[in-house]
Motif scaffolding. Structure first.
Motif, PDB file in Angstrom:
ATOM      1  N   PHE A   1       3.542  15.579  19.316  1.00  0.00           N
ATOM      2  CA  PHE A   1       3.501  15.802  18.235  1.00  0.00           C
ATOM      3  C   PHE A   1       2.178  14.904  17.517  1.00  0.00           C
ATOM      4  CE2 PHE A   1       7.884  18.307  17.715  1.00  0.00           C
ATOM      5  CZ  PHE A   1       8.454  17.482  18.005  1.00  0.00           C
ATOM      6  N   ARG A   2       1.709  15.781  16.642  1.00  0.00           N
ATOM      7  CA  ARG A   2       0.382  15.705  15.410  1.00  0.00           C
ATOM      8  C   ARG A   2       1.128  14.051  15.151  1.00  0.00           C
ATOM      9  NH1 ARG A   2      -3.359  19.167  11.865  1.00  0.00           N
ATOM     10  NH2 ARG A   2      -3.492  20.240  13.564  1.00  0.00           N
ATOM     11  N   ALA A   3      -0.255  13.365  14.698  1.00  0.00           N
ATOM     12  CA  ALA A   3       0.086  11.535  14.028  1.00  0.00           C
ATOM     13  C   ALA A   3       1.230  12.440  12.954  1.00  0.00           C
ATOM     14  CB  ALA A   3      -0.721  11.230  14.159  1.00  0.00           C
ATOM     15  N   GLY A   4       1.984  11.115  12.889  1.00  0.00           N
ATOM     16  CA  GLY A   4       2.456  11.206  10.840  1.00  0.00           C
ATOM     17  C   GLY A   4       3.210  12.573  10.537  1.00  0.00           C
ATOM     18  N   THR A   5       2.574  13.647  11.626  1.00  0.00           N
ATOM     19  CA  THR A   5       4.245  14.134  11.208  1.00  0.00           C
ATOM     20  C   THR A   5       5.399  13.888  10.711  1.00  0.00           C
ATOM     21  OG1 THR A   5       3.172  16.021  13.357  1.00  0.00           O
ATOM     22  CG2 THR A   5       4.986  16.910  12.567  1.00  0.00           C
ATOM     23  N   PHE A   6       6.640  13.104  11.296  1.00  0.00           N
ATOM     24  CA  PHE A   6       7.490  13.114  11.149  1.00  0.00           C
ATOM     25  C   PHE A   6       8.008  11.290  10.199  1.00  0.00           C
ATOM     26  CE2 PHE A   6       8.785  17.297  12.679  1.00  0.00           C
ATOM     27  CZ  PHE A   6       8.352  16.892  13.791  1.00  0.00           C
ATOM     28  N   ASP A   7       8.272  11.307   9.519  1.00  0.00           N
ATOM     29  CA  ASP A   7       8.951  10.007   9.121  1.00  0.00           C
ATOM     30  C   ASP A   7      10.187   9.781   9.930  1.00  0.00           C
ATOM     31  OD1 ASP A   7       8.234  11.637   5.756  1.00  0.00           O
ATOM     32  OD2 ASP A   7       7.091  10.624   7.058  1.00  0.00           O
ATOM     33  N   ALA A   8       9.770   8.080   9.669  1.00  0.00           N
ATOM     34  CA  ALA A   8      11.330   7.684  10.502  1.00  0.00           C
ATOM     35  C   ALA A   8      12.627   7.455   9.364  1.00  0.00           C
ATOM     36  CB  ALA A   8      10.009   5.662  10.974  1.00  0.00           C
ATOM     37  N   VAL A   9      13.569   7.599   9.952  1.00  0.00           N
ATOM     38  CA  VAL A   9      14.582   7.420   8.930  1.00  0.00           C
ATOM     39  C   VAL A   9      15.592   6.709   9.805  1.00  0.00           C
ATOM     40  CG1 VAL A   9      16.156   9.110   8.473  1.00  0.00           C
ATOM     41  CG2 VAL A   9      14.160   9.999   8.874  1.00  0.00           C
ATOM     42  N   GLU A  10      15.590   5.786   8.756  1.00  0.00           N
ATOM     43  CA  GLU A  10      16.428   4.946   9.618  1.00  0.00           C
ATOM     44  C   GLU A  10      18.176   4.896   9.335  1.00  0.00           C
ATOM     45  OE1 GLU A  10      14.781   0.735   8.035  1.00  0.00           O
ATOM     46  OE2 GLU A  10      16.638  -0.156   9.038  1.00  0.00           O
ATOM     47  N   THR A  11      18.783   5.045   9.997  1.00  0.00           N
ATOM     48  CA  THR A  11      20.304   5.412  10.433  1.00  0.00           C
ATOM     49  C   THR A  11      21.091   4.314  10.611  1.00  0.00           C
ATOM     50  OG1 THR A  11      20.134   6.202  12.225  1.00  0.00           O
ATOM     51  CG2 THR A  11      19.843   7.958  11.045  1.00  0.00           C
ATOM     52  N   GLY A  12      20.631   3.118  10.426  1.00  0.00           N
ATOM     53  CA  GLY A  12      21.581   2.037  10.825  1.00  0.00           C
ATOM     54  C   GLY A  12      22.747   2.148  11.841  1.00  0.00           C
ATOM     55  N   GLY A  13      22.505   2.860  12.761  1.00  0.00           N
ATOM     56  CA  GLY A  13      23.475   2.600  13.962  1.00  0.00           C
ATOM     57  C   GLY A  13      22.553   1.837  15.200  1.00  0.00           C
TER      58      GLY A  13
END
Lengths: 252, 564, 317
Positions: C149-161
């Motif tokens: 994937f191209r750099a920076g396409t998706f944001d990290a999501v902290e789900t806390g698991g």
């Protein structure tokens, strides 16, 4: 030392477009050596000049008329050109291309295989890594400085974090970046002598056969609209508005 | 107190382009015949030489490893070729002499119909086609594509074409042209040698054929060096054109006169437009204006944009998309401005470079091809045993005078100059000339140097349309549409005074279709600084007509035309 | 259901944001999702990835893996894919990731699609082409699918698991270890190069004079980006050619491009139109750049930029 440079003949910048019927880059226009590959050719020539001996061979895969742009590499000073050309290889993807090139490279048995860092039309595909895997040789990419001594090479590799210094024994595969040198203009004598240098064509059979593509191109779409564009006039609060905008987009 | 461009001559002289050979024997490149310019004239010469070599292989042996070399300053043959064009096939038929049929040549088809329109801002009045302009049995072509095709034919005939190679100096030794020196590559803006600096080379040849096209750099130097210039100075027109993809096919060749040019004598606005179909889905439209115009606000590019707003023209382009743009000058002096001789020791001159253009008929390509063919035969004559090179080259002049080039140009020799007296009087005189095949009025009208016209300022620019990016375009995006991606970091190739009266600077700013010139800081005494962006230059040559001088930049620079 | 492995690249003891973004995307697509961290002393790092969407994280921990070189990682990933039966392997673009993915594609005879900006559940990737003027749908016909994937396409999501950390087998081919790291990169002080920068602040003639490039430099520094220039100002000697963006300069596609005093002629546009977000400040309301910027500000950059620099600094601290 035998150095083989893998180059790609791509549609010359002015003509680049995608053919809607095949969904691939329209290759019926004028071809030229990818700009990025000229850095690799130049590096090979410099290494040859510094050691005072050895052979520089350019290898490419493409349609028959790709032999013309290969002559530019010969005009720059390369000794021989090899073109793998076969209708069975048309539209080959990374795997198919790597297999065919590796087949040609195995015949050449080079000490050093050079690539340019990026394909001017395909963008991003790390052909050098794929080829190195097939040849079972060490590979270093993004090299902005290269020295070869006593059967080993040292390369300065540029990553997002700065420069690594990496060493590997020959035979090896290296992809050079456009920061490594300034490619020479072919001299007139070079251009005129290019026609006489050996130019060989290989078929798919000569290099191990063609392979079906493992990736497919399904459709061409217009790009998504840029999204709502905002235009404001500064009433004294422009800086704040810009910051808000950047914050919204998580850019700051 | 009127300003004339000629009062501010450029810092350049013809001797800057002539020198003795300097390379040693092993640095120098030896070829048999050297042709400068891969345009229709140069390639016709190369093809004819190839034919002769095939017919007489024993004689050809004497030409060495590289019997014919063609130098081309553009990226590839065709990159710097631009014309309308409706081509009289006569030149090509004589050149190929049965080896190629017309349907094998890269034409868009024969002319199917034509009309000539006199325009006012809103109307178009069809007028009978002047006899000189009838295009029956002529073919529509893109000169750039024709050039590309001729280059392939020339290579097949054994010529070596060297693109991206500029011819910078004429090499003269003991009064004889012995070849050319090519330009350096890899110099920076201040002339310094960059990492990949490659010096030019001396190319030596037994005969050098200059086929450089309009404003030929070495041609001009040669005319001065050998005293060949006509008494009548050459004059030029600037043509700016576009190629469009269109929704509805255009079925006829259209020429227009009148608006947006002004008929009054003081303006000296001679010219008109052309709109030609290119197959079913493309059209080319261009406007040609004589560079003897006087209004400092005149901009041919912007007049072309204005022209496209005319309802009759708009209709043709509706639903379409511009795909290419370009500009180039055309020599318009005709017969009376031809050089006194077309040859000198070791040298032959062809094509637009010497002005073989029939202005009323808008034709030059078939003359270029015929002159190239004749030059090849004269050059070949120097190989005949016992031949004197001088006589062989002189035979070129004889054969040109015996050809249709000469008779055609002579018949229309005063027509362009008549229009210097205004559109209506000019038109009447032109009619008389046509009717009498040039016998009336008698004598040869004189030409006046374009740069000697004194400038006036009207508010012509007020009506130029603001570019909308769909039908009308600004100059910078047009330069982009010429394929120009010239390297920025190279020496400035345009010779022009950079501190001149404001009016002259403004003339240049408007004149240049590629936005090379810019008015800089004022000096308080009525003069301003002239700033340049040379990498925008599409090498049209207009500046040379109006007080400056275009010299060839690094090989490979400039536009990359493919459809013009 | 897909069984997806996400390569989690790390640097200086932190997993790269881009990799975490891809992990979040994989989690969103469903099926079994695992991450893999490869290096020396990485078990703790692997455990931390659980908070970002991985149920399982493999740790390939070995001294031979300490240098960030691609070929040993191909060995580890190939073994893992074969042993665990993954059918999809995802990467976030980086120099290292691209090298690994290409080698892995050959090793597994798997199709590789790169430069993707999206991927659907039914295996269709979206990829911009020809300077982002066209969006191509791409697919795979191989059993195993690789994607970058191209750099920076998706944001990290902290789900806390939290994730179960498993050890990955480390078996290296002889040729994989021939390249050795002599000296690894140090943190760069002068900021990213134009080609790699996520943020670029570019200056044009509207800056008025060469000294005013300081405004662009300050804003770039505040945003953590690089400085670029238009052809006009490079021609005039205000800034070096190495910073020129445009048709006859560099082509860039950062996440953010801030254009100061730039008119937006096509020669410049083709060098930066691929930027995700374009902010332009120009006092001419008719400047062409406003036709393709996401936020256009008509105003005096000499007043706006200093204020903006202060605000950005304040926000970041």
């Amino acid at each position: 030392m035998k150095i083989v440079v893998c180059v790609k003949a791509v549609p010359d910048a002015a003509g680049r477009r995608i053919d809607p019927s095949t969904k691939r880059i329209d290759r019926s226009v004028e071809l030229a050596i990818s700009d990025f590959d000229t850095y690799a050719v130049e590096e090979a020539l410099k290494l040859q000049e510094s050691t005072g001996e050895g052979e520089v061979v350019v290898v490419s895969m493409g349609p028959e008329r790709a032999m013309d742009p290969l002559r530019k590499a010969l005009a720059m000073g390369a000794d021989r050109a090899v073109l793998v050309t076969d209708s069975a290889l048309e539209g080959a993807d990374l795997l198919g291309t790597a297999k065919a090139l590796a087949g040609a490279l195995e015949k050449e048995d080079a000490d050093l295989v050079l690539f340019g860092q990026q394909s001017a039309d395909g963008g991003g595909a790390c052909l050098w890594s794929a080829v190195a895997e097939r040849l079972r040789r060490p590979v270093i990419s993004q090299v902005s400085e290269l020295t070869v001594e006593n059967g080993a090479l040292t390369g300065k590799r540029q990553t997002e974090f700065g420069y690594d210094t990496i060493r590997a024994p020959l035979p090896a595969v290296v992809a050079v970046s456009d920061a490594i040198n300034t490619p020479r203009y072919p001299s007139l004598k070079g251009i005129m002598g290019a026609k006489k240098k050996p130019q060989e064509a290989l078929s798919a059979g000569d290099v191990g056969g063609a392979e079906g593509a493992a990736t497919t191109v399904l459709a061409l779409n217009p790009p998504p609209a840029r999204g709502e564009a905002r235009k404001i006039e500064d009433d004294g609060s422009a800086a704040e508005q810009i910051l808000e905008f950047l914050a919204e987009k998580r850019l700051v | 107190m009127s300003v004339r461009p000629s009062d501010y001559p450029p810092p350049w002289s013809a001797t800057d382009a002539v020198q003795a050979p300097t390379d040693s024997a092993d640095e120098r490149i030896d070829v048999g015949f050297l042709i400068v310019g891969a345009g229709p004239a140069g390639l016709a010469a190369a093809i004819r030489l190839g034919q002769l070599a095939e017919e007489h292989p024993d004689v050809a042996e004497r030409l060495g490893d590289v019997p014919v070399a063609v130098l081309e300053k553009g990226k590839a043959p065709g990159s710097h070729l631009l014309s309308g064009a409706v081509v009289n096939p006569r030149g090509l038929q004589r050149l190929f002499n049965g080896r190629k049929r017309l349907d094998e040549m890269p034409f868009y088809g024969p002319v199917e119909g034509e009309s000539v329109l006199f325009l006012t801002k809103r109307r178009a009045l069809r007028i009978p086609t002047p006899p000189t302009m009838v295009n029956h049995r002529n073919y529509i072509a893109s000169l750039s594509q024709l050039g590309r095709w001729l280059a392939e034919e020339a290579e097949a005939a054994g010529a070596t074409i060297l693109p991206e190679t500029s011819a910078e100096k004429l090499l003269v030794d003991a009064g004889r042209v012995v070849g050319v020196r090519t330009g350096d590559r890899g110099r920076g803006r201040a002339g310094e040698e960059l990492g990949n600096f490659e010096p030019g080379s001396d190319i030596a040849a037994r005969v050098t054929i200059l086929a450089e096209g309009t404003q030929g750099h070495l041609t001009s130097a040669a005319l001065d060096r050998f005293g060949l210039r006509s008494e009548n100075p050459q004059v030029w027109a600037l043509g700016v054109k576009e190629v469009w993809k269109v929704a509805k096919p255009l079925r006829e060749v259209v020429h227009t006169m009148g608006w947006p040019l002004r008929a009054g004598r003081r303006y000296r606005e001679f010219g008109g437009s052309f709109i030609y179909p290119m197959g079913d889905d493309m059209v080319t439209i261009g406007l040609v204006v004589g560079l003897d115009y006087r209004d400092a606000e005149l901009s041919v590019h912007d007049l072309l944009q204005e022209l496209k707003l005319h309802p009759r023209v708009r209709r043709i382009l509706e639903g379409g998309e511009r795909v290419q743009w370009g500009a180039k000058t055309i020599p318009e002096g005709g017969f009376v401005a031809l050089p006194k001789k077309l040859h000198a020791p070791g040298l032959l001159l062809c094509g637009d470079g010497v002005g073989f253009v029939n202005v009323p008929a808008l034709k030059g390509i078939h003359y270029a091809i015929e002159s190239g063919r004749l030059a090849a035969e004269a050059a070949w004559g120097t190989l005949e045993r016992g031949a004197s090179s001088r006589d062989a080259l002189a035979s070129y002049d004889v054969s040109v005078r015996d050809s249709f080039i000469w008779s055609d140009l002579q018949a229309v020799r005063n027509m362009r100059q008549a229009f210097g007296r205004g559109f209506y009087l000019g038109g009447a005189l032109a009619g008389a000339m046509t009717a009498t095949r040039g016998r009336f009025p008698p004598g040869n009208a004189r030409t006046e140097r374009d740069a000697e016209q004194s400038l006036i300022s009207t508010d012509r620019a007020a009506s130029y349309p603001a570019p909308d990016g769909r039908l009308t375009f600004d100059k910078l995006s047009s330069v982009f549409a010429s394929g120009n991606r010239t390297r920025d970091d190279q020496p400035n190739h345009i010779r022009v005074q950079t501190r001149v009266p404001r009016e002259l600077a403004e003339l240049w700013v408007r004149m240049c279709p590629a936005q090379v010139y810019e008015v800089g800081a004022a000096d308080g005494d009525g003069t301003v600084e002239v700033k340049l962006a040379p990498s925008n230059c599409v090498q049209c040559g207009a500046i040379t007509a109006k007080g400056g001088r275009l010299t060839p930049p690094e090989g490979g620079s400039g536009p990359e035309y493919t459809l013009t | 259901m897909a069984k997806t492995l996400v390569f989690l690249e790390h640097h200086e003891n932190a997993i790269q944001k881009g990799s975490l973004g891809v992990l979040a995307k994989a989690a969103q697509l469903g099926g079994e999702v695992a991450g893999v961290v490869i290096g020396a002393g990485v078990r703790e790092l692997a455990a931390g990835a659980g908070a970002f969407g991985a149920a399982t994280v493999f740790a390939a921990d070995d001294a031979a893996l300490s240098a960030p070189l691609p070929q040993p990682r191909v060995d580890v990933l190939a073994k893992l894919v074969r042993d665990e039966g993954f059918d999809t392997v995802l990467f976030a673009q980086s120099v290292l990731a691209a090298d690994i993915a290409a080698g892995l594609a050959v090793r597994l005879e798997a199709g590789l699609n790169w430069d993707l900006v999206d991927l659907s559940g039914d295996g269709v990737g979206k990829r911009p082409a020809l300077a982002d003027s066209v969006l191509v749908d791409v697919g795979w016909s191989s059993d195993v699918r690789l994607a970058i994937f191209r750099a920076g396409t998706f944001d990290a999501v902290e789900t806390g698991g939290s994730a179960e950390v498993k050890d990955a087998v480390v078996e290296l081919e002889d040729f994989s270890t021939r390249a050795e790291m002599v000296e690894q990169a140090h943190a760069e002080e002068q900021g990213p190069s134009i080609e790699d920068a996520d943020v670029i602040v570019a200056g044009g003639r509207g800056l008025g004079e060469p000294e005013k490039f300081a405004l662009a430099e300050e804003l770039a520094k505040a945003l953590g980006g690089a400085v670029a220039a238009t052809r006009a100002v490079v021609d005039a000697g205000w800034y070096p050619y190495s910073a020129q963006v445009g048709q006859t300069g560099k082509t860039v596609s950062p996440k953010l491009y801030v254009a100061l005093g730039i008119s937006g002629a096509i020669q410049h546009k083709v060098g930066m139109q691929g930027a995700n977000t374009i902010v332009a400040i120009n006092k001419d309301p008719n400047a062409p750049i406003f036709e393709f910027s996401d936020l256009g500000v008509v105003g005096d950059l000499h007043e706006i930029v200093p204020k903006l620099v202060e605000l950005v600094r304040a926000r970041r601290s």
